[in-house]
Design a protein around this motif. Structure first.
Motif, mmCIF file in Angstrom:
data_model
loop_
_atom_site.group_PDB
_atom_site.id
_atom_site.type_symbol
_atom_site.label_atom_id
_atom_site.label_comp_id
_atom_site.label_asym_id
_atom_site.label_seq_id
_atom_site.Cartn_x
_atom_site.Cartn_y
_atom_site.Cartn_z
ATOM 1 N N GLY A 137 0.809 -1.217 0.000
ATOM 2 C CA GLY A 137 0.000 0.000 0.000
ATOM 3 C C GLY A 137 0.838 1.260 0.000
ATOM 4 N N HIS A 138 1.715 1.361 0.995
ATOM 5 C CA HIS A 138 2.550 2.557 1.052
ATOM 6 C C HIS A 138 3.809 2.308 1.854
ATOM 7 N N LEU A 139 4.752 3.214 1.651
ATOM 8 C CA LEU A 139 6.046 3.164 2.321
ATOM 9 C C LEU A 139 6.224 4.467 3.078
ATOM 10 N N HIS A 177 -4.787 7.289 -1.056
ATOM 11 C CA HIS A 177 -4.533 8.504 -0.265
ATOM 12 C C HIS A 177 -3.047 8.773 -0.115
ATOM 13 N N HIS A 178 -2.270 7.723 0.155
ATOM 14 C CA HIS A 178 -0.816 7.899 0.217
ATOM 15 C C HIS A 178 -0.099 6.658 -0.270
ATOM 16 N N VAL A 179 1.004 6.921 -0.949
ATOM 17 C CA VAL A 179 1.874 5.865 -1.458
ATOM 18 C C VAL A 179 3.250 5.986 -0.804
ATOM 19 N N LEU A 180 3.624 7.225 -0.516
ATOM 20 C CA LEU A 180 4.929 7.510 0.072
ATOM 21 C C LEU A 180 4.745 8.607 1.125
ATOM 22 N N ASN A 181 5.205 8.320 2.351
ATOM 23 C CA ASN A 181 5.079 9.274 3.469
ATOM 24 C C ASN A 181 6.447 9.655 3.983
ATOM 25 N N PHE A 182 6.523 10.808 4.591
ATOM 26 C CA PHE A 182 7.797 11.276 5.127
ATOM 27 C C PHE A 182 7.613 11.781 6.552
ATOM 28 N N HIS A 192 10.212 4.025 8.418
ATOM 29 C CA HIS A 192 9.297 4.099 9.562
ATOM 30 C C HIS A 192 8.372 2.894 9.537
ATOM 31 N N HIS A 193 7.695 2.676 8.419
ATOM 32 C CA HIS A 193 6.915 1.442 8.276
ATOM 33 C C HIS A 193 6.598 1.165 6.811
ATOM 34 N N LEU A 194 6.279 -0.088 6.545
ATOM 35 C CA LEU A 194 5.802 -0.518 5.227
ATOM 36 C C LEU A 194 4.397 -1.063 5.432
ATOM 37 N N ALA A 195 3.471 -0.647 4.557
ATOM 38 C CA ALA A 195 2.060 -1.000 4.762
ATOM 39 C C ALA A 195 1.525 -1.851 3.617
ATOM 40 N N PHE A 196 0.703 -2.822 3.991
ATOM 41 C CA PHE A 196 0.065 -3.698 3.015
ATOM 42 C C PHE A 196 -1.449 -3.528 3.109
ATOM 43 N N THR A 233 -3.490 -1.736 11.737
ATOM 44 C CA THR A 233 -2.767 -2.368 12.840
ATOM 45 C C THR A 233 -1.285 -2.381 12.470
ATOM 46 N N TYR A 234 -0.449 -2.465 13.482
ATOM 47 C CA TYR A 234 1.002 -2.479 13.258
ATOM 48 C C TYR A 234 1.627 -3.618 14.041
ATOM 49 N N HIS A 235 2.626 -4.253 13.427
ATOM 50 C CA HIS A 235 3.427 -5.271 14.118
ATOM 51 C C HIS A 235 4.848 -5.203 13.573
ATOM 52 N N ILE A 243 5.537 -3.063 10.354
ATOM 53 C CA ILE A 243 4.660 -3.419 9.244
ATOM 54 C C ILE A 243 3.234 -3.029 9.607
ATOM 55 N N GLU A 244 2.586 -2.308 8.709
ATOM 56 C CA GLU A 244 1.179 -1.935 8.888
ATOM 57 C C GLU A 244 0.313 -2.808 7.985
ATOM 58 N N LEU A 245 -0.806 -3.250 8.528
ATOM 59 C CA LEU A 245 -1.852 -3.883 7.722
ATOM 60 C C LEU A 245 -3.066 -2.980 7.817
HETATM 61 FE FE LIG Z 1 0.878 3.897 7.203
#
Ligand SMILES: [Fe+2]
Length: 293
Positions: A137-139, A177-182, A192-196, A233-235, A243-245
């Motif tokens: 989803g996003h990085l 909404h977002h693909v890349l965050n800073f 910071h996290h990688l999201a799926f 959620t994050y783990h 990792i975010e789901l």
């Molecule tokens: Fe996120």
């Protein structure tokens, strides 16, 4: 011109290659498509040759990430176009399987970025066991200055969708909404996290049961964020990458510069804006032991 339109893959260097391979294979439900002579492992979520690459290393860290672009021009022309944007890029060929040509550059924080136009299709399809996300989803990256990063990636066509105060900037290159965050962070660099992305809340519930069975604790969530409105959620993976789901993230309508309306939005219409931290982290008012920022 070229149009960057999706985050194709993320590569990690890892000291724990077998543990991470097991995580992506057994827990995330990705397919191991190919292994390199150096022990690197290429995992696909469904169709692409790879979406996650794991490289054995003495140090665990994000190695690079790749965006797919569409252009009538060849890769050599993309290098020239980037030079006009004062981005020094290099064309590389046959550096890894699945992608024969990449345009590579280093961003202001030292992250290695690759642009590719074509990836071979391994097309293993979705697996039948594991969490099985829809896609990456996003990085989210730690940077020296989120403002500087938003401006830099703006040159590549990324649109700034939201801010949390002035320290966390959200950008997109498509309708997500977002693909890349800073995240402006005193900690020098690092993901910071990688999201799926998951299919729905039922799928998110299933993922939490599955993580529990695999003795992977959830460190934050589930709750609905403000910016993006994703239920998340994050783990930690075995390398302690966060990792975010998530599911239910906002869809950005560029033509209207707003997000598709949803019943849980508190602004009508919901437009890109600057959020206060407390309004943004959890819309449900729930608090967790682990702070995300
Ligand atoms: Fe996120």
């Amino acid at each position: 011109m070229f149009h960057v339109f999706r985050l194709g893959y993320v590569e990690f260097n890892t000291r724990n290659i077998e543990a991470l391979k097991n995580y992506y294979n057994e827990v995330m439900g990705f397919t191991l498509v190919e292994e390199g002579p150096d022990g690197s492992a290429y995992f696909s979520s469904s169709t692409d040759h790879h979406n996650i690459v794991l490289n054995p290393s003495s140090v665990s860290a994000i190695a690079r990430f790749g965006f797919q672009y569409k252009s009538d021009a060849g890769a050599k022309e993309i290098v020239k176009e980037l030079a006009k944007l004062e981005i020094k890029a290099e064309l590389k060929t046959d550096t890894k399987p699945g992608v024969s040509e990449v345009v590579e550059f280093t961003d202001p924080d030292g992250y290695q970025v690759q642009l590719f136009s074509e990836m071979s299709l391994a097309s293993p399809g979705f697996k039948h066991s594991g969490i099985i996300p829809n896609k990456i989803g996003h990085l989210s990256l730690r940077v020296d200055s989120a403002k500087r990063s938003v401006e830099f990636y703006g040159k590549l066509g990324f649109t700034n969708t939201d801010w949390i105060e002035e320290f966390f900037g959200f950008t997109t290159c498509n309708t997500d909404h977002h693909v890349l965050n800073f995240f402006t962070s005193p900690q020098k660099g690092g993901m910071h996290h990688l999201a799926f992305e998951l299919r729905n809340y039922g799928h998110l519930t299933h993922s939490m049961d599955y993580l529990g069975k695999n003795k992977i604790p959830i460190i934050w969530g589930p709750s609905r964020h403000g910016a993006g409105h994703n239920i998340a959620t994050y783990h930690y993976d075995p390398d302690e990458n966060m990792i975010e789901l998530f599911t239910d993230a906002d869809k950005y309508v560029k033509e209207l510069d707003c997000f598709e309306p949803r019943p849980w939005h508190r602004d009508n219409p919901q437009k890109p804006k600057v959020w206060k931290t407390d309004d943004c982290i959890s819309q449900w008012g729930t608090c967790f032991e682990k702070a995300l920022v």
